[in-house]
Structure formats: structure tokens, C-alpha cells
Design a protein around this motif. Structure first.
Motif, PDB file in Angstrom:
ATOM      1  N   PHE A  46     -14.856 -20.481 -67.482  1.00 28.90           N
ATOM      2  CA  PHE A  46     -15.335 -19.465 -68.421  1.00 28.90           C
ATOM      3  C   PHE A  46     -14.182 -18.644 -68.984  1.00 28.90           C
ATOM      4  O   PHE A  46     -14.163 -18.315 -70.170  1.00 28.90           O
ATOM      5  CB  PHE A  46     -16.368 -18.559 -67.745  1.00 28.90           C
ATOM      6  CG  PHE A  46     -16.855 -17.459 -68.630  1.00 28.90           C
ATOM      7  CD1 PHE A  46     -17.727 -17.727 -69.673  1.00 28.90           C
ATOM      8  CD2 PHE A  46     -16.430 -16.156 -68.449  1.00 28.90           C
ATOM      9  CE1 PHE A  46     -18.171 -16.722 -70.510  1.00 28.90           C
ATOM     10  CE2 PHE A  46     -16.869 -15.144 -69.279  1.00 28.90           C
ATOM     11  CZ  PHE A  46     -17.739 -15.435 -70.306  1.00 28.90           C
ATOM     12  N   GLU A  47     -13.208 -18.358 -68.131  1.00 30.35           N
ATOM     13  CA  GLU A  47     -12.053 -17.559 -68.564  1.00 30.35           C
ATOM     14  C   GLU A  47     -11.277 -18.270 -69.668  1.00 30.35           C
ATOM     15  O   GLU A  47     -10.851 -17.647 -70.643  1.00 30.35           O
ATOM     16  CB  GLU A  47     -11.140 -17.269 -67.366  1.00 30.35           C
ATOM     17  CG  GLU A  47     -10.091 -16.236 -67.616  1.00 30.35           C
ATOM     18  CD  GLU A  47     -10.658 -14.844 -67.814  1.00 30.35           C
ATOM     19  OE1 GLU A  47     -10.044 -14.094 -68.588  1.00 30.35           O
ATOM     20  OE2 GLU A  47     -11.685 -14.512 -67.217  1.00 30.35           O
ATOM     21  N   ARG A  48     -11.110 -19.580 -69.544  1.00 22.22           N
ATOM     22  CA  ARG A  48     -10.403 -20.344 -70.580  1.00 22.22           C
ATOM     23  C   ARG A  48     -11.160 -20.338 -71.896  1.00 22.22           C
ATOM     24  O   ARG A  48     -10.551 -20.246 -72.966  1.00 22.22           O
ATOM     25  CB  ARG A  48     -10.171 -21.779 -70.123  1.00 22.22           C
ATOM     26  CG  ARG A  48      -8.969 -21.894 -69.213  1.00 22.22           C
ATOM     27  CD  ARG A  48      -8.633 -23.327 -68.961  1.00 22.22           C
ATOM     28  NE  ARG A  48      -9.499 -23.773 -67.871  1.00 22.22           N
ATOM     29  CZ  ARG A  48      -9.693 -25.018 -67.524  1.00 22.22           C
ATOM     30  NH1 ARG A  48      -9.103 -25.979 -68.183  1.00 22.22           N
ATOM     31  NH2 ARG A  48     -10.470 -25.318 -66.516  1.00 22.22           N
ATOM     32  N   VAL A  49     -12.478 -20.432 -71.816  1.00 19.80           N
ATOM     33  CA  VAL A  49     -13.289 -20.402 -73.038  1.00 19.80           C
ATOM     34  C   VAL A  49     -13.168 -19.042 -73.705  1.00 19.80           C
ATOM     35  O   VAL A  49     -12.966 -18.951 -74.926  1.00 19.80           O
ATOM     36  CB  VAL A  49     -14.767 -20.735 -72.717  1.00 19.80           C
ATOM     37  CG1 VAL A  49     -15.657 -20.497 -73.919  1.00 19.80           C
ATOM     38  CG2 VAL A  49     -14.898 -22.174 -72.229  1.00 19.80           C
ATOM     39  N   ARG A  50     -13.266 -17.980 -72.922  1.00 11.54           N
ATOM     40  CA  ARG A  50     -13.142 -16.629 -73.485  1.00 11.54           C
ATOM     41  C   ARG A  50     -11.755 -16.420 -74.090  1.00 11.54           C
ATOM     42  O   ARG A  50     -11.626 -15.859 -75.182  1.00 11.54           O
ATOM     43  CB  ARG A  50     -13.434 -15.576 -72.420  1.00 11.54           C
ATOM     44  CG  ARG A  50     -13.379 -14.171 -73.017  1.00 11.54           C
ATOM     45  CD  ARG A  50     -13.863 -13.109 -72.107  1.00 11.54           C
ATOM     46  NE  ARG A  50     -13.170 -13.124 -70.839  1.00 11.54           N
ATOM     47  CZ  ARG A  50     -13.609 -12.528 -69.757  1.00 11.54           C
ATOM     48  NH1 ARG A  50     -14.744 -11.874 -69.774  1.00 11.54           N
ATOM     49  NH2 ARG A  50     -12.930 -12.578 -68.642  1.00 11.54           N
ATOM     50  N   THR A  51     -10.726 -16.895 -73.411  1.00  8.50           N
ATOM     51  CA  THR A  51      -9.364 -16.767 -73.939  1.00  8.50           C
ATOM     52  C   THR A  51      -9.230 -17.515 -75.261  1.00  8.50           C
ATOM     53  O   THR A  51      -8.631 -16.995 -76.214  1.00  8.50           O
ATOM     54  CB  THR A  51      -8.341 -17.285 -72.908  1.00  8.50           C
ATOM     55  OG1 THR A  51      -8.429 -16.464 -71.740  1.00  8.50           O
ATOM     56  CG2 THR A  51      -6.924 -17.240 -73.453  1.00  8.50           C
ATOM     57  N   ALA A  52      -9.785 -18.689 -75.339  1.00  7.49           N
ATOM     58  CA  ALA A  52      -9.732 -19.467 -76.587  1.00  7.49           C
ATOM     59  C   ALA A  52     -10.467 -18.742 -77.712  1.00  7.49           C
ATOM     60  O   ALA A  52      -9.995 -18.708 -78.856  1.00  7.49           O
ATOM     61  CB  ALA A  52     -10.327 -20.857 -76.375  1.00  7.49           C
ATOM     62  N   ARG A  53     -11.615 -18.139 -77.400  1.00  6.68           N
ATOM     63  CA  ARG A  53     -12.367 -17.391 -78.415  1.00  6.68           C
ATOM     64  C   ARG A  53     -11.572 -16.172 -78.876  1.00  6.68           C
ATOM     65  O   ARG A  53     -11.535 -15.864 -80.073  1.00  6.68           O
ATOM     66  CB  ARG A  53     -13.733 -16.998 -77.867  1.00  6.68           C
ATOM     67  CG  ARG A  53     -14.652 -18.205 -77.763  1.00  6.68           C
ATOM     68  CD  ARG A  53     -15.952 -17.972 -77.013  1.00  6.68           C
ATOM     69  NE  ARG A  53     -16.537 -16.683 -77.204  1.00  6.68           N
ATOM     70  CZ  ARG A  53     -17.217 -16.029 -76.259  1.00  6.68           C
ATOM     71  NH1 ARG A  53     -17.389 -16.559 -75.057  1.00  6.68           N
ATOM     72  NH2 ARG A  53     -17.735 -14.857 -76.497  1.00  6.68           N
ATOM     73  N   LEU A  54     -10.921 -15.487 -77.957  1.00 11.64           N
ATOM     74  CA  LEU A  54     -10.094 -14.340 -78.334  1.00 11.64           C
ATOM     75  C   LEU A  54      -8.895 -14.771 -79.180  1.00 11.64           C
ATOM     76  O   LEU A  54      -8.497 -14.060 -80.103  1.00 11.64           O
ATOM     77  CB  LEU A  54      -9.628 -13.581 -77.084  1.00 11.64           C
ATOM     78  CG  LEU A  54     -10.707 -12.760 -76.378  1.00 11.64           C
ATOM     79  CD1 LEU A  54     -10.215 -12.284 -75.013  1.00 11.64           C
ATOM     80  CD2 LEU A  54     -11.168 -11.592 -77.230  1.00 11.64           C
TER      81      LEU A  54
END
Length: 69
Positions: free
Chosen positions: A2-10
Motif C-alpha cells: 500500500f505504501e508503494r501505491v500511495r508513494t506512486a500516487r503522490l
């Protein structure tokens, strides 16, 4: 994961915030476009990741790009 997905979205938000073609798009709409519909939540997450608010980043980038033009 989830952290990687959020980082990519940011990261996508940061790209939009620095894109001169998106200068007139409100910060809140950029956040919502990438899955952060609550502006305050988006701002908090962005600041935690990049150590400045989305608006501060946009303003800093705008000053830099305006100075080069």
C-alpha cells in the motif's frame, strides 16, 4: 504494498503540480484526480512525503520556472 501505491500516487501529484499545462488546476483537484479526495488529508500526506505542502511545492516550482523563462 500500500505504501508503494500511495508513494506512486503522490509522485503523480507532484508531476501534475509542476506541469505548466496544469497551472490553473486547483491543488485539491489534482489530489482528487490521484485518489486523495479530502484536501486536508492530501496536504498532510504530501507534506509528510515531501516536507512541504502541495501549494508550497507548486509555488516554489512556479517561481523557478518563471525565473527561467
Amino acid at each position: 504494498m500500500f505504501e508503494r501505491v500511495r508513494t506512486a500516487r503522490l509522485q503523480r501529484c507532484a508531476a501534475d503540480l509542476s506541469n505548466p499545462l496544469r497551472r490553473d488546476v486547483p491543488v485539491r483537484k489534482i489530489g482528487a484526480r490521484w485518489g486523495f479526495p479530502a484536501p486536508s488529508h492530501f496536504s498532510r500526506l504530501y507534506k509528510a512525503q515531501y516536507l512541504e505542502t502541495p501549494q508550497q511545492y507548486r509555488d516554489r516550482y512556479r517561481l523557478r520556472s518563471d525565473g527561467e523563462a
